[in-house]
Structure formats: C-alpha cells, structure tokens
Design a protein around this motif. Structure first.
Motif, PDB file in Angstrom:
ATOM      1  N   MET A 122       0.852  -1.189   0.000  1.00 12.56           N
ATOM      2  CA  MET A 122       0.000   0.000   0.000  1.00 12.56           C
ATOM      3  C   MET A 122       0.888   1.238   0.000  1.00 12.56           C
ATOM      4  O   MET A 122       1.540   1.533   0.996  1.00 12.56           O
ATOM      5  CB  MET A 122      -0.914   0.013   1.218  1.00 12.56           C
ATOM      6  N   ALA A 123       0.932   1.918  -1.132  1.00 12.60           N
ATOM      7  CA  ALA A 123       1.799   3.091  -1.248  1.00 12.60           C
ATOM      8  C   ALA A 123       1.226   4.048  -2.280  1.00 12.60           C
ATOM      9  O   ALA A 123       0.303   3.704  -3.038  1.00 12.60           O
ATOM     10  CB  ALA A 123       3.214   2.675  -1.632  1.00 12.60           C
ATOM     11  N   GLN A 124       1.778   5.265  -2.315  1.00 10.85           N
ATOM     12  CA  GLN A 124       1.364   6.299  -3.254  1.00 10.85           C
ATOM     13  C   GLN A 124       2.509   6.595  -4.223  1.00 10.85           C
ATOM     14  O   GLN A 124       3.668   6.682  -3.812  1.00 10.85           O
ATOM     15  CB  GLN A 124       0.960   7.568  -2.510  1.00 10.85           C
ATOM     16  N   ARG A 125       2.157   6.751  -5.488  1.00 12.17           N
ATOM     17  CA  ARG A 125       3.175   7.060  -6.494  1.00 12.17           C
ATOM     18  C   ARG A 125       3.528   8.543  -6.498  1.00 12.17           C
ATOM     19  O   ARG A 125       4.675   8.923  -6.746  1.00 12.17           O
ATOM     20  CB  ARG A 125       2.681   6.632  -7.880  1.00 12.17           C
ATOM     21  N   ALA A 126       2.540   9.408  -6.233  1.00  9.24           N
ATOM     22  CA  ALA A 126       2.776  10.856  -6.252  1.00  9.24           C
ATOM     23  C   ALA A 126       1.642  11.569  -5.538  1.00  9.24           C
ATOM     24  O   ALA A 126       0.528  11.041  -5.422  1.00  9.24           O
ATOM     25  CB  ALA A 126       2.906  11.370  -7.682  1.00  9.24           C
ATOM     26  N   VAL A 127       1.923  12.785  -5.053  1.00  7.88           N
ATOM     27  CA  VAL A 127       0.937  13.611  -4.347  1.00  7.88           C
ATOM     28  C   VAL A 127       1.038  15.037  -4.869  1.00  7.88           C
ATOM     29  O   VAL A 127       2.149  15.536  -5.123  1.00  7.88           O
ATOM     30  CB  VAL A 127       1.194  13.606  -2.822  1.00  7.88           C
ATOM     31  N   TRP A 128      -0.110  15.709  -5.044  1.00  5.38           N
ATOM     32  CA  TRP A 128      -0.142  17.102  -5.485  1.00  5.38           C
ATOM     33  C   TRP A 128      -1.123  17.907  -4.623  1.00  5.38           C
ATOM     34  O   TRP A 128      -2.148  17.378  -4.178  1.00  5.38           O
ATOM     35  CB  TRP A 128      -0.610  17.229  -6.933  1.00  5.38           C
ATOM     36  N   LEU A 129      -0.794  19.170  -4.431  1.00  7.71           N
ATOM     37  CA  LEU A 129      -1.727  20.158  -3.899  1.00  7.71           C
ATOM     38  C   LEU A 129      -1.745  21.308  -4.894  1.00  7.71           C
ATOM     39  O   LEU A 129      -0.710  21.930  -5.146  1.00  7.71           O
ATOM     40  CB  LEU A 129      -1.292  20.645  -2.517  1.00  7.71           C
ATOM     41  N   ILE A 130      -2.914  21.573  -5.450  1.00  6.64           N
ATOM     42  CA  ILE A 130      -3.039  22.534  -6.542  1.00  6.64           C
ATOM     43  C   ILE A 130      -4.025  23.623  -6.140  1.00  6.64           C
ATOM     44  O   ILE A 130      -5.143  23.333  -5.698  1.00  6.64           O
ATOM     45  CB  ILE A 130      -3.527  21.852  -7.835  1.00  6.64           C
ATOM     46  N   SER A 131      -3.614  24.870  -6.293  1.00  8.70           N
ATOM     47  CA  SER A 131      -4.492  26.003  -6.009  1.00  8.70           C
ATOM     48  C   SER A 131      -5.293  26.333  -7.259  1.00  8.70           C
ATOM     49  O   SER A 131      -4.716  26.632  -8.310  1.00  8.70           O
ATOM     50  CB  SER A 131      -3.658  27.216  -5.565  1.00  8.70           C
ATOM     51  N   HIS A 132      -6.624  26.233  -7.148  1.00  8.70           N
ATOM     52  CA  HIS A 132      -7.480  26.575  -8.284  1.00  8.70           C
ATOM     53  C   HIS A 132      -7.655  28.089  -8.353  1.00  8.70           C
ATOM     54  O   HIS A 132      -8.198  28.700  -7.424  1.00  8.70           O
ATOM     55  CB  HIS A 132      -8.850  25.903  -8.139  1.00  8.70           C
ATOM     56  N   GLU A 133      -7.168  28.693  -9.438  1.00  9.64           N
ATOM     57  CA  GLU A 133      -7.194  30.143  -9.576  1.00  9.64           C
ATOM     58  C   GLU A 133      -7.789  30.520 -10.934  1.00  9.64           C
ATOM     59  O   GLU A 133      -7.060  30.695 -11.925  1.00  9.64           O
ATOM     60  CB  GLU A 133      -5.788  30.716  -9.410  1.00  9.64           C
ATOM     61  N   PRO A 134      -9.126  30.647 -11.012  1.00 11.37           N
ATOM     62  CA  PRO A 134      -9.773  31.039 -12.267  1.00 11.37           C
ATOM     63  C   PRO A 134      -9.275  32.399 -12.745  1.00 11.37           C
ATOM     64  O   PRO A 134      -8.986  33.291 -11.936  1.00 11.37           O
ATOM     65  CB  PRO A 134     -11.261  31.089 -11.897  1.00 11.37           C
ATOM     66  N   GLY A 135      -9.172  32.553 -14.040  1.00  7.23           N
ATOM     67  CA  GLY A 135      -8.721  33.820 -14.604  1.00  7.23           C
ATOM     68  C   GLY A 135      -7.248  33.852 -14.921  1.00  7.23           C
ATOM     69  O   GLY A 135      -6.791  34.702 -15.690  1.00  7.23           O
ATOM     70  N   THR A 136      -6.463  32.942 -14.356  1.00  5.20           N
ATOM     71  CA  THR A 136      -5.040  32.852 -14.684  1.00  5.20           C
ATOM     72  C   THR A 136      -4.869  32.000 -15.937  1.00  5.20           C
ATOM     73  O   THR A 136      -5.780  31.246 -16.311  1.00  5.20           O
ATOM     74  CB  THR A 136      -4.249  32.249 -13.510  1.00  5.20           C
ATOM     75  N   PRO A 137      -3.708  32.084 -16.620  1.00  2.00           N
ATOM     76  CA  PRO A 137      -3.519  31.339 -17.882  1.00  2.00           C
ATOM     77  C   PRO A 137      -3.773  29.842 -17.760  1.00  2.00           C
ATOM     78  O   PRO A 137      -4.392  29.236 -18.632  1.00  2.00           O
ATOM     79  CB  PRO A 137      -2.051  31.637 -18.242  1.00  2.00           C
ATOM     80  N   LEU A 138      -3.323  29.221 -16.674  1.00  2.49           N
ATOM     81  CA  LEU A 138      -3.501  27.779 -16.510  1.00  2.49           C
ATOM     82  C   LEU A 138      -4.679  27.426 -15.597  1.00  2.49           C
ATOM     83  O   LEU A 138      -4.980  26.250 -15.400  1.00  2.49           O
ATOM     84  CB  LEU A 138      -2.216  27.162 -15.937  1.00  2.49           C
ATOM     85  N   CYS A 139      -5.325  28.449 -15.021  1.00  2.00           N
ATOM     86  CA  CYS A 139      -6.451  28.279 -14.095  1.00  2.00           C
ATOM     87  C   CYS A 139      -6.041  27.580 -12.791  1.00  2.00           C
ATOM     88  O   CYS A 139      -6.893  27.168 -12.010  1.00  2.00           O
ATOM     89  CB  CYS A 139      -7.600  27.490 -14.748  1.00  2.00           C
TER      90      CYS A 139
END
Length: 490
Positions: A1-18
C-alpha cells in the motif's frame, strides 16, 4: 500500500492555466514497483504542467471549458467517486484520487499492485483508502487553526519534511501530520526506549479510553411514485486513548444488535494493525444480502496521543428515522403549505433538539402567517422569509405531527432577500435538524467490557453515541425537485 505521487493545486480562475501547483511529491521507488506490477498497462507519472491541465479538464475547472465533451460528460461517465482517469500523452493515468476543498485540489496516484488491463475493482486496491486518508490528513493539517495566508504558506513549506516522517517512500504511517511536526520539534528529547516516528511523545497520568460513535443520516424525500426516496447513514468512530507507555495496544470491538444494519465501506486509521478481510470487503456497491458481515468489528491498534478517527463507515438502514411529506401551492402572493412528519417506531423518541426549517426563496418578506400546528410551536422570521417549526424533545404518542398554514408575502424590496438557483417557483424544501444522544440508527455500539487494553494500569473506559441529521430534505411533492443519483455517498 503506497502512493506514487501527491499534489496540492491552487485553483485560480482567470489565470492562464487556471491553477498553480503549490506542492508536489513523487516517490521514485514506488514508481519502479508500479512499472513492474502494471506491466504493459503501466502509464508513467507526467510532469506537473501536463498533469495540472489534464486534471482541471477532468474536473471541469478550466475557464474556456464550457462545451459538452462526450469522453468526459456523457451519461456513461457519471462519476460517483472522487477517482478519475486522466488522459496523458495518448494514454490514461488511473486511478487518480482528486477532490477540491477550500480552493485547493488534493490529488494523489495510488499504487496498483497488479495489471491495469482490465481495470481491477476499486475495492481490491488497498492503496486507495490510504490515499484518501493521506489527503484528508494533509487537509486537516493545512486548515486546523489556520487564520491567514501567512500561516497557510508556512504550513505548505513544512510539508516536505512532514511527509518524510508521515509517508516515507510513499507508505502512509500516520495521517495526523501534526504528530510528525511535534515529533520533529521533539527530536532533541531522549527516551529510554526507541520512539516511533509517528508518535510525538508519551502520556503520563491516569489511564483512560474514550470512544465516541457519531452517525449522520442523510435523506432526500419526494413523496412521489416515480421518484424513490433515498437515505443513508455515515458513521465515524473517534477515540482518545490516554495510556502510559510508548507502544500500548488497544482492541475495540463494534457490535450490532440482532436487527442492526451491517456496516459498509469501512475506512480505518493507519494505526490499525490488522483487520478481518470481511470488514474490508463489505461494500455498499454490492447488493445487500443475508450473508453481509454483521460483526463484531474488531480493530486492534496502537493509538496516537491525540484524539483520532479510528474508522469511518456507511450503512443502508431499512427506513429513514423521520418520514414526511411537504406540499406547497402558490395562489398569487400567498402560499398554502401542508407538512406531515412521522417518527418511525424503532427510533428513540428522545431528542436533544428537533426542528424543521421551511425557507421561501426568491420572494419578498413575509407579511402575514395563519397556521395550525398539532404539536410544537412555529417561529416566523419575516425578513429572512423563513419558518422554523420547533418540535422539541419528543414526538407525541401517535408519533405523527402536522403543520398547515397560509403565508402572505410583500413586494420584493431593494434589501437583499434570500435567493436560490434551484428553488424557483414552487420548487421548495423542508430541512430537518435533529440530534439524539446515546443512540445510533444502525444500532452500532462499543461495549465497554469488550475493550482490551494492553498497558500499565486499569483504564477508565467511556463510550458515547449520537445520531445527527445531515442534509435531511423533504421536497414539495407538488413541484419538480432535484433527484439524487444512486446512494448518498460522502
């Protein structure tokens, strides 16, 4: 039981990548294992940029993404979970756990220890439950006691060191990241015995164990022949173990009465050392039958110092605790309402409180009310366009109560009135709020005499139970209403 990767992403509408990747962590040793286990179906973890774009597309969070996309939006892709498959470089990365909380997208990729073609059932992938536990732990750490952006940024900067202790080599040891932070701060303290990395210190004092079972019941009732009412119980068992010694062992057994509803979808804390396979395989996705495991549910564990959630579960009880119908007819500036509520005979008739909130959206203030109640009392909040039926602590002996009345509204003013996008016209609901102490709808309980503690001293054992309403709606049967799809999941 393990994780390959973890992300924390800030959702920012209006920016180029959102969105902006605030934190990411890959585990190369786990990735090598994934390549071996998955074989020809292996899909590598992409870079942050492609992963961000693919995830925001799948979650429908891109600014320009307004059109229907069959591969994502068709009826065959209705998603009842928070687990997705992301298109990456002509292939699909699966399973990806992702959910949005407080404007932050929490995501991870669990290790699947078998081939991905054909896709194995989710219930067979043990790393998925630990992935959820890890993300929930990160969420709790980031927002517990957080008061401003500076404190939040500080906590983000602490995550790399915390995951080294809480999730070394992608394997979760302790979802409570505060324990890892305390352990880092406690590193200079010497102990006569080796201290586990996930435990901040030791307890000194009177031994005691507290067990609290909290069940929340959800319901959507329509009183219509063509729409089925739905309801579900979600439970959590919270423990606080004040025991001396570095590694005390505790075993708690949850039991059900003869007519109790089996526990399903059980998710346990990482400190649990072993489980009966019947507990892990009991799923609400499968049809209920007489062979469903009905306990006792034994959880042996080595407790952390702080209060923690030993396990979560769901259950499909045969009937909702309160059955009702709500009818509302519109006649000019007046509304005529009728409400009937019935407490099921099997439910404990002793509430800490019980109220029915009846809001009226997209209208002017209430100017006049004529009503008749068979039980309790009615409070009118004119400017809020709200009626609150205070039922009290008990239903009458008949177990049935009723409310009828006529409400007159004034013209809409410039003062902001209650507004709702769903409750247009006669579409309306009544929402129940109640709490019953020393009671669970499933019948689940923790017997004090069945608690086993392997530590110095005889501890005091305390157990508590309560049932709380959560999103308990009764819709106007004379108008259209939103319909839940399948069971009411977390």
């Amino acid at each position: 039981m393990a994780q390959r990767a973890v992300w924390l992403i800030s959702h920012e509408p209006g920016t180029p990548l959102c969105g902006i990747v605030r934190f990411s962590r890959r585990f190369p040793t786990v990735e090598k294992r994934a390549k071996v286990f998955n074989g020809s179906s292996y899909v590598p973890i992409p870079e942050d940029g492609p992963f961000l774009k693919s995830l925001l597309f799948e979650l429908r969070l891109l600014d320009e993404d307004k059109d229907f996309t069959e591969s994502r939006d068709s009826c065959s892709r209705i998603n009842k979970t928070s687990i997705y498959g992301l298109p990456v470089g002509g292939e699909e990365l699966w399973p990806v756990i992702a959910f949005v909380k407080n404007g932050i997208i929490h995501a991870c990729v669990p290790l699947v220890e078998q081939t991905l073609s054909p896709r194995p059932p989710l219930i067979s992938i043990s790393a998925i439950s630990q992935g959820f536990e890890l993300l929930f732990g990160v969420q709790d750490f980031l927002y517990s006691g957080q008061k401003n952006d500076t404190e939040l940024n500080t906590k983000f900067s602490q995550l790399p060191d915390l995951l080294l202790q809480a999730c070394p080599f992608g394997t979760l040891l302790d979802a409570n990241l505060q324990n890892s932070l305390d352990s880092i701060n406690f590193a200079s303290v010497t102990h006569p015995q080796k201290q586990p990395a996930w435990k901040a210190g030791t307890y000194k004092g009177k031994p005691q164990v507290s067990i609290s079972i909290t069940e929340k019941v959800k319901s959507m009732q329509y009183d219509k022949r063509d729409i089925a009412d739905t309801w579900q119980v979600v439970g959590a068992v919270t423990c606080k173990c004040d025991l001396e010694g570095i590694m005390p062992n505790v075993t708690i057994s949850l039991s059900l009465p003869t007519n109790g509803s089996p526990l399903q979808d059980i998710l346990v804390h990482p400190c649990v050392t072993s489980l009966d396979s019947a507990i892990l395989t009991s799923s609400s996705i499968d049809a209920m039958d007489d062979s469903a495991f009905s306990g006792p549910y034994k959880f042996p564990f080595t407790p952390p110092l702080e209060s923690f959630n030993l396990c979560y579960y769901t259950s499909q009880v045969p009937v909702p605790p309160i059955l009702g119908f709500y009818q509302m007819k519109e006649e000019g500036v007046q509304l005529k309402i009728t409400v009937n509520l019935k407490l099921h005979e099997s439910v404990k008739n002793n509430f800490e409180f019980c109220e029915a909130h009846i809001p009226f959206y997209n209208r002017g203030p209430i100017t006049h009310v004529e009503y008749k109640v068979s039980f309790g009392q009615l409070e009118v909040f004119r400017e809020k366009s709200l009626l609150i039926w205070i039922i009290g602590q008990k239903f009458p002996k008949s177990m049935e109560i009723s409310l009828s009345g006529t409400i007159t509204f004034g013209a809409k003013s410039h003062v902001k009135q209650p507004f709702d996008h769903i409750c247009i016209g006669s579409t309306a609901y009544l929402k129940l709020h109640f709490r019953i102490l020393d009671y669970t709808l499933t019948g689940c309980y923790a017997d004090q005499h069945s608690v086993q503690v392997f530590a110095s001293g005889k501890p005091k054992i305390s157990t508590y139970r309560k049932l709380i309403s959560s999103e308990y709606y009764i819709w106007n049967s004379k108008a259209p209403a939103p319909v839940t799809y399948g069971s009411l999941l977390l």
